[in-house]
Design a protein around this motif. Structure first.
Motif, PDB file in Angstrom:
ATOM      1  N   PHE A 239     -23.457  16.509 -41.912  1.00  0.00           N
ATOM      2  CA  PHE A 239     -23.969  16.369 -40.710  1.00  0.00           C
ATOM      3  C   PHE A 239     -25.210  17.078 -40.507  1.00  0.00           C
ATOM      4  N   GLU A 240     -26.142  16.709 -39.670  1.00  0.00           N
ATOM      5  CA  GLU A 240     -27.549  17.383 -39.395  1.00  0.00           C
ATOM      6  C   GLU A 240     -27.429  18.081 -37.943  1.00  0.00           C
ATOM      7  N   LYS A 241     -28.259  18.856 -37.735  1.00  0.00           N
ATOM      8  CA  LYS A 241     -28.360  19.761 -36.592  1.00  0.00           C
ATOM      9  C   LYS A 241     -29.385  18.767 -35.684  1.00  0.00           C
ATOM     10  N   VAL A 242     -29.200  18.625 -34.570  1.00  0.00           N
ATOM     11  CA  VAL A 242     -30.112  17.772 -33.724  1.00  0.00           C
ATOM     12  C   VAL A 242     -30.763  18.489 -32.667  1.00  0.00           C
ATOM     13  N   ALA A 243     -30.022  19.546 -31.942  1.00  0.00           N
ATOM     14  CA  ALA A 243     -30.569  20.224 -30.942  1.00  0.00           C
ATOM     15  C   ALA A 243     -29.622  21.705 -30.738  1.00  0.00           C
ATOM     16  N   SER A 244     -30.576  22.475 -30.215  1.00  0.00           N
ATOM     17  CA  SER A 244     -29.666  23.882 -29.995  1.00  0.00           C
ATOM     18  C   SER A 244     -29.964  24.511 -28.640  1.00  0.00           C
TER      19      SER A 244
ATOM     20  N   LEU B 115     -31.443  23.053 -23.500  1.00  0.00           N
ATOM     21  CA  LEU B 115     -31.246  22.292 -24.882  1.00  0.00           C
ATOM     22  C   LEU B 115     -32.711  22.022 -25.352  1.00  0.00           C
ATOM     23  N   ILE B 116     -32.829  22.477 -26.652  1.00  0.00           N
ATOM     24  CA  ILE B 116     -34.185  22.242 -27.285  1.00  0.00           C
ATOM     25  C   ILE B 116     -33.906  21.453 -28.642  1.00  0.00           C
ATOM     26  N   LEU B 117     -34.546  20.136 -28.466  1.00  0.00           N
ATOM     27  CA  LEU B 117     -34.316  19.300 -29.311  1.00  0.00           C
ATOM     28  C   LEU B 117     -34.929  19.442 -30.760  1.00  0.00           C
ATOM     29  N   LYS B 118     -34.295  19.409 -31.884  1.00  0.00           N
ATOM     30  CA  LYS B 118     -34.688  19.783 -33.139  1.00  0.00           C
ATOM     31  C   LYS B 118     -35.204  18.497 -34.217  1.00  0.00           C
ATOM     32  N   LYS B 119     -34.283  17.329 -33.855  1.00  0.00           N
ATOM     33  CA  LYS B 119     -34.613  16.316 -34.756  1.00  0.00           C
ATOM     34  C   LYS B 119     -34.328  15.075 -34.001  1.00  0.00           C
ATOM     35  N   GLU B 120     -34.995  13.934 -34.259  1.00  0.00           N
ATOM     36  CA  GLU B 120     -34.907  12.724 -33.571  1.00  0.00           C
ATOM     37  C   GLU B 120     -33.455  12.342 -33.727  1.00  0.00           C
ATOM     38  N   SER B 121     -32.811  11.695 -32.583  1.00  0.00           N
ATOM     39  CA  SER B 121     -31.665  11.132 -32.733  1.00  0.00           C
ATOM     40  C   SER B 121     -31.585   9.840 -31.617  1.00  0.00           C
ATOM     41  N   PRO B 122     -30.579   8.985 -31.844  1.00  0.00           N
ATOM     42  CA  PRO B 122     -30.524   7.854 -30.940  1.00  0.00           C
ATOM     43  C   PRO B 122     -30.030   8.336 -29.855  1.00  0.00           C
TER      44      PRO B 122
END
Ligand code: XMP
Length: 516
Positions: free
Chosen positions: A145-150, A109-116
């Motif tokens: 919604f927004e993308k957080v990880a892919s 999994l690659i994180l794309k955006k900050e998320s709690p």
């Protein structure tokens, strides 16, 4: 009112693992099937978060499980897992479609955006191991919604709507193969839902004791005892709740291991002040299984015979209304998972799927929400000696499901003798407590060998030893090769009827721990 997390079950085999991970964090959780969710089951005073589980269906199917829209209006944080994520995406106007590259097993999994959800776990553009199991994926993300990880084959592997506090992950944070899975669930439960961590096994024990007292009242209970950790903890728990109104019944099926009946009788009488009746039913079991080859039929026949014996015994007592069994949650999942109208049976555990439809006694199964390691912890809480809590699991149908194919006395004896040697060697080596379960299996084929210049044509014995946390997944134990050689040589030399020994390296999944 105790804080809790509501898990809405869409039929995944691992839903209960979500509950378990939450309990490990010290927060209470309850599972309710999707089709039983009504406004009045969501107590806003206690429920601090909601998790949608995974499930075997596709959200695109006509009769796929749905959720009423009021759930999104409660203002309670929601986390959707796999099917749960896809349902959220569909409900908010996005779309889901079949993945050209289905993903099963370990992925990155690659994180794309900050998320709690991922705070203090991974940084942007960093990778982490996750566990995927999906055929569908989000093809169009809802605009809110927004993308957080892919992941490699899944663009929307994690999504969020921060304003509504709705999150979703395509992978399974509840399984141990997702490295930071417990941290992701912790972030959701502690930081997003703001739950305190004040739930523990002592509270759980007190809850079960009260439930048993309320359910049983002044009636009597008979308890099927095998001497394994589950039935022993069940007996001790019920005894604590209703004192002498419990009688334990040990049924010798003829499929027990070497010396087991005597050993359990002595150990139980030494350690507990609970009445114990031993019934030798080996003749009946052998008779009923004559010529039966099919594993599911074997299990069902054994389950039915157990109940007949318990019911006959109950008739000879006064006021017996309940039959207690040490059924665990995995027995329930694998015996009869149901999603909508479809059954997903892996194997009928003798005490669940093997039960006859009509029973005279009511079932009392105080452990049916727990996993084996939790039962061991409960056993320690009840001060049950280690000789019981550390015993390897042994299935109710016993050696009958380890002698593959038709059951006969001669081969059961061969299996019993081989098993005794294997277990003793493991104990001598000091490995017993490192292993979840070890045993021998006899295959229904023969092979040619040579012993002392003579041709032999005899059975194959398979050695099986696995490590596991809860029996839901397992890996083969990695013995040193000279140890396996020693086992093979001792078994072949000491057990007439076996001329070949193999070691099984299959994990679960794709195998199961037992062979039938
Ligand atoms: P499987 O073979 O399904 O087993 O991977 C998981 C665990 O459950 C035990 N098992 C049983 N226990 N009655 C029981 O009491 C049964 O019918 C039964 N079938 C399997 C198995 O030994 C393993 O620990």
């Amino acid at each position: 009112m105790k804080e809790s997390i509501l898990i809405i079950d869409f039929g995944s085999q691992v839903t209960k693992l979500i509950a378990r991970r939450i309990r490990e964090i010290g927060v209470f959780s309850q599972i309710i099937p999707f089709n039983e969710i009504k406004k009045d089951c969501v107590d806003l005073n206690s429920i601090k978060g909601i998790i949608f589980s995974g499930g075997p269906k596709s959200v695109k199917e006509k009769n796929s499980p749905k959720i009423k829209s009021f759930i999104y209006e409660l203002g309670i944080p929601i986390l959707g897992i796999c099917y749960g994520l896809q349902l959220i995406a569909k409900n908010f106007g996005g779309d889901v479609g079949p993945s050209t590259d289905r993903e099963f097993g370990k992925r990155e999994l690659i994180l794309k955006k900050e998320s709690p959800m991922f705070s203090n776990i991974i940084a942007i553009n960093e990778a982490q191991q996750i566990w995927m199991s999906h055929s569908d994926k989000i093809s169009s993300l809802p605009s809110s919604f927004e993308k957080v990880a892919s992941s490699q084959n899944c663009e929307y592997a994690a999504i969020q709507n921060l304003e509504k506090k709705i999150f979703g992950v395509q992978f399974h944070p509840e399984v141990v193969h997702t490295f930071a899975g417990h941290k992701i669930i912790r972030n959701f439960v502690r930081n997003i839902c703001n739950c305190k961590a004040d739930w523990n096994m002592k509270l759980f024990k007190n809850k079960i004791l009260t439930e048993i007292k309320n359910k049983v009242g002044d009636n009597k209970v008979i308890c099927g005892l095998s001497g394994g950790v589950d039935s022993t903890v069940t007996a001790a728990l019920i005894h604590k709740a209703i004192k002498n109104n419990i009688i334990c019944v040990f049924v010798d099926t003829g499929f027990m291991r070497s010396g087991e009946r005597k050993q359990i009788q002595e150990l139980f009488n030494k350690n507990f002040q609970i009445k114990l009746k031993v019934i030798d039913a080996s003749k009946i079991f052998f008779e009923k299984l004559k010529n039966v080859k099919d594993p599911e039929r074997k299990r069902k026949i054994i389950g039915k015979e157990f109940i007949k014996i318990f019911e006959n015994f109950a008739l000879q007592q006064k006021n017996v209304k309940f039959l207690a069994q040490g059924t665990l949650y995995p027995d329930v999942i694998e015996s009869n998972s149901k999603i909508g109208d479809t059954n997903v049976t892996i194997k009928s555990h003798h005490n669940v799927g093997g039960l006859p439809k009509k029973m005279k006694l009511k079932l009392l199964e105080p452990l049916n929400e727990l996993f084996k390691d939790e039962v061991r912890e409960l056993g320690r809480e009840l001060k049950i000696p280690k000789t019981f809590t550390n015993r390897h699991p042994f299935p109710g149908p016993g050696l009958a499901i380890r002698l593959l194919g038709k059951v006969n006395k001669k081969d059961i004896t061969i299996l019993r003798d081989a098993d005794k040697i294997f277990i003793q060697l493991i104990k001598d080596e000091g490995l017993y407590d490192e292993i979840w379960q070890a045993f021998c299996v006899i295959l229904p084929v023969k092979t040619v060998g040579v012993m002392g210049d003579r041709r032999t044509y005899e059975k194959i014995c398979v050695l099986r030893a696995v490590t596991s946390v809860d029996g839901m997944t397992a890996e083969a134990y990695k013995f040193k090769s000279d140890f396996i050689e020693k086992c093979a040589s001792e078994i072949i030399n000491k057990v007439p009827g076996i001329n070949r020994v193999c070691y099984d390296y299959t994990s679960k999944p794709p195998g199961t721990i037992e062979y039938e």
